[in-house]
Design an enzyme around this catalytic site. Structure first.
Site, PDB file in Angstrom:
ATOM      1  N   TYR A 225       4.412  -7.281  16.309  1.00 55.90           N
ATOM      2  CA  TYR A 225       4.610  -6.115  15.428  1.00 55.90           C
ATOM      3  C   TYR A 225       5.282  -4.994  16.196  1.00 55.90           C
ATOM      4  O   TYR A 225       6.277  -4.424  15.754  1.00 55.90           O
ATOM      5  CB  TYR A 225       3.245  -5.664  14.902  1.00 55.90           C
ATOM      6  CG  TYR A 225       3.287  -4.533  13.892  1.00 55.90           C
ATOM      7  CD1 TYR A 225       3.879  -4.721  12.649  1.00 55.90           C
ATOM      8  CD2 TYR A 225       2.703  -3.295  14.175  1.00 55.90           C
ATOM      9  CE1 TYR A 225       3.896  -3.686  11.710  1.00 55.90           C
ATOM     10  CE2 TYR A 225       2.716  -2.267  13.244  1.00 55.90           C
ATOM     11  CZ  TYR A 225       3.305  -2.465  12.006  1.00 55.90           C
ATOM     12  OH  TYR A 225       3.320  -1.448  11.084  1.00 55.90           O
TER      13      TYR A 225
ATOM     14  N   LYS B 108       9.108  -3.552  15.557  1.00 58.86           N
ATOM     15  CA  LYS B 108       9.356  -2.170  15.134  1.00 58.86           C
ATOM     16  C   LYS B 108      10.210  -1.432  16.167  1.00 58.86           C
ATOM     17  O   LYS B 108      11.032  -0.586  15.804  1.00 58.86           O
ATOM     18  CB  LYS B 108       8.035  -1.442  14.900  1.00 58.86           C
ATOM     19  CG  LYS B 108       7.263  -1.941  13.670  1.00 58.86           C
ATOM     20  CD  LYS B 108       7.970  -1.582  12.371  1.00 58.86           C
ATOM     21  CE  LYS B 108       7.116  -1.932  11.150  1.00 58.86           C
ATOM     22  NZ  LYS B 108       7.791  -1.606   9.880  1.00 58.86           N
TER      23      LYS B 108
ATOM     24  N   TYR C 151      23.078   1.531  13.937  1.00 59.36           N
ATOM     25  CA  TYR C 151      23.832   1.686  12.677  1.00 59.36           C
ATOM     26  C   TYR C 151      24.202   3.144  12.447  1.00 59.36           C
ATOM     27  O   TYR C 151      25.262   3.448  11.905  1.00 59.36           O
ATOM     28  CB  TYR C 151      23.032   1.124  11.488  1.00 59.36           C
ATOM     29  CG  TYR C 151      23.411  -0.297  11.157  1.00 59.36           C
ATOM     30  CD1 TYR C 151      23.144  -1.332  12.057  1.00 59.36           C
ATOM     31  CD2 TYR C 151      24.058  -0.620   9.959  1.00 59.36           C
ATOM     32  CE1 TYR C 151      23.511  -2.633  11.770  1.00 59.36           C
ATOM     33  CE2 TYR C 151      24.426  -1.920   9.668  1.00 59.36           C
ATOM     34  CZ  TYR C 151      24.145  -2.914  10.574  1.00 59.36           C
ATOM     35  OH  TYR C 151      24.513  -4.209  10.289  1.00 59.36           O
TER      36      TYR C 151
ATOM     37  N   THR D 132       1.808  -9.723   1.593  1.00 57.70           N
ATOM     38  CA  THR D 132       0.625  -8.844   1.715  1.00 57.70           C
ATOM     39  C   THR D 132       0.623  -7.793   0.606  1.00 57.70           C
ATOM     40  O   THR D 132      -0.367  -7.104   0.416  1.00 57.70           O
ATOM     41  CB  THR D 132       0.565  -8.134   3.093  1.00 57.70           C
ATOM     42  OG1 THR D 132       1.741  -7.329   3.268  1.00 57.70           O
ATOM     43  CG2 THR D 132       0.451  -9.136   4.225  1.00 57.70           C
TER      44      THR D 132
ATOM     45  N   ASN E  47       7.953  -9.654  -1.232  1.00 58.80           N
ATOM     46  CA  ASN E  47       7.721 -11.104  -1.338  1.00 58.80           C
ATOM     47  C   ASN E  47       6.250 -11.401  -1.615  1.00 58.80           C
ATOM     48  O   ASN E  47       5.849 -12.561  -1.664  1.00 58.80           O
ATOM     49  CB  ASN E  47       8.209 -11.849  -0.083  1.00 58.80           C
ATOM     50  CG  ASN E  47       7.328 -11.591   1.127  1.00 58.80           C
ATOM     51  OD1 ASN E  47       6.459 -10.721   1.094  1.00 58.80           O
ATOM     52  ND2 ASN E  47       7.543 -12.335   2.195  1.00 58.80           N
TER      53      ASN E  47
ATOM     54  N   PHE F 116       0.840  -1.203   0.000  1.00 58.02           N
ATOM     55  CA  PHE F 116       0.000   0.000   0.000  1.00 58.02           C
ATOM     56  C   PHE F 116       0.880   1.260   0.000  1.00 58.02           C
ATOM     57  O   PHE F 116       0.870   2.053  -0.961  1.00 58.02           O
ATOM     58  CB  PHE F 116      -0.911  -0.078   1.221  1.00 58.02           C
ATOM     59  CG  PHE F 116      -1.665   1.174   1.560  1.00 58.02           C
ATOM     60  CD1 PHE F 116      -2.414   1.844   0.600  1.00 58.02           C
ATOM     61  CD2 PHE F 116      -1.660   1.663   2.869  1.00 58.02           C
ATOM     62  CE1 PHE F 116      -3.116   2.996   0.930  1.00 58.02           C
ATOM     63  CE2 PHE F 116      -2.368   2.804   3.204  1.00 58.02           C
ATOM     64  CZ  PHE F 116      -3.094   3.476   2.229  1.00 58.02           C
TER      65      PHE F 116
END
Ligand code: UDP
Length: 310
Positions: free
Chosen positions: A146, A150, A160, A36, A33, A12
């Site tokens: 989820y 995150k 990083y 979804t 992939n 989306f």
């Protein structure tokens, strides 16, 4: 002009981002992939010389030949329905997928852009949510897959940045809706619109007094690109601060569609946040960004999309 990798590029948000970046002359390598995401979202891009699609799961090692200026990590199930169906994949793409794509950005000397979420605030005890709030997340509940993925991905991105000097961005995306959400996406705006258009009952979970603040996709994407183009390394909330109860949303959808669907109450999912509203002071100050499409207009434009595919 830049060469930009978008993971979740057939999803989306990823596909809308691809449209905008290609529109301004950037090249886009979309990786997805298709768990979804959907090829239909990017079908119109395949003929463009600046567009490449790679079907790949970024939880596995990822490599893109050639120069890369930016890596935008948008791959993840994002609807509660999806991440509850795919809990381990969700944890993997947020952890391993973030590590792999950070590695790609490091190898290429590219800017890294992490799509994070308002879910890092969990069921927030600070309202509205500022970026300085650390959140209230249940790590072992069903939504934890989820939220914690995150939260980890934010920590990894900052590590990083600090350890390897990578130029990074972190956006916390609040409930975004609009064309290209799947019919079976499971999130509240698309559920209500599809139910209203079919004449099926609108399914309100719980009593509908919980709140969300809904951002139209066009506004969200404009903010994402402004953040990409900024030099801001700390998290930035992007969402529309106009807050509605789920009951109010159901009424708006019924009005906009002219549907006579009835309302049916269902069980409230475990750990469903009771309230959510972004404080967007930082986005306003840093990016000069302000959402412009309010819920009724956004709902009308989304209804027009769903009418064409229902
Ligand atoms: N919800 C609802 N009916 C639906 C789908 C969702 O009442 O058919 C509620 C859900 O319980 C939550 C809110 O709408 O309180 C937003 O849910 P969504 O899945 O869109 O996203 P979330 O903000 O929870 O990630």
């Amino acid at each position: 002009m830049a060469r930009v990798v978008i993971t979740g590029g057939a999803g989306f948000l990823g596909s809308h981002l691809a449209d905008e970046l290609l529109g301004r002359g950037d090249e886009v390598v979309a990786i997805d992939n298709l768990s979804t995401g959907n090829n239909a979202n990017i079908e119109h891009l395949f003929a463009l010389p600046g567009f490449t699609f790679v079907e790949h799961d970024v939880s596995n090692y990822v490599w893109v030949p050639g120069d890369v200026d930016a890596v935008l990590h948008f791959a993840s199930p994002a609807s509660p329905v999806d991440y509850l169906k795919m809990p381990i994949q969700t944890l993997k793409v947020g952890s391993l997928g973030t590590h792999n794509t950070l590695g790609l950005a490091k190898a290429k000397g590219a800017t890294y852009f992490l799509a994070s979420t308002s879910e890092v605030y969990g069921d927030p005890q600070v309202h509205p949510q500022t970026e300085g709030y650390w959140g209230n997340v249940n790590p072992v509940g069903p939504r934890g897959v989820y939220d914690e993925a995150k939260r980890f991905s934010e920590a990894m991105t900052m590590a990083y940045h600090r350890s390897h000097g990578i130029d990074t961005r972190i956006v916390r995306i609040f409930n975004t809706y609009g064309p290209r959400m799947r019919l079976d996406d499971g999130r509240v705006v698309s559920n209500f619109i599809v139910q209203a258009l079919k004449g099926d009952p609108l399914t309100i979970y719980g009593d509908g007094s919980q709140t969300r603040s809904f951002c139209f996709v066009e506004d969200e994407v404009r903010g994402l690109i402004a953040l990409l183009d900024s030099g801001e390394h700390h998290p930035v909330n992007l969402g529309n601060p106009n807050e509605f109860t789920i009951r109010e949303l159901a009424e708006i959808v019924l009005e906009v569609t002219g549907s006579s669907s009835v309302i049916e109450h269902r069980l409230l999912p475990t750990d469903d946040p009771t309230q959510r509203q972004p404080d967007i002071t930082r986005a306003r100050d840093l990016l000069d960004w302000e959402p412009q499409v309010q819920l009724r207009e956004g709902a009308e434009r989304t209804v027009a999309y769903f009418r064409s595919i229902v």
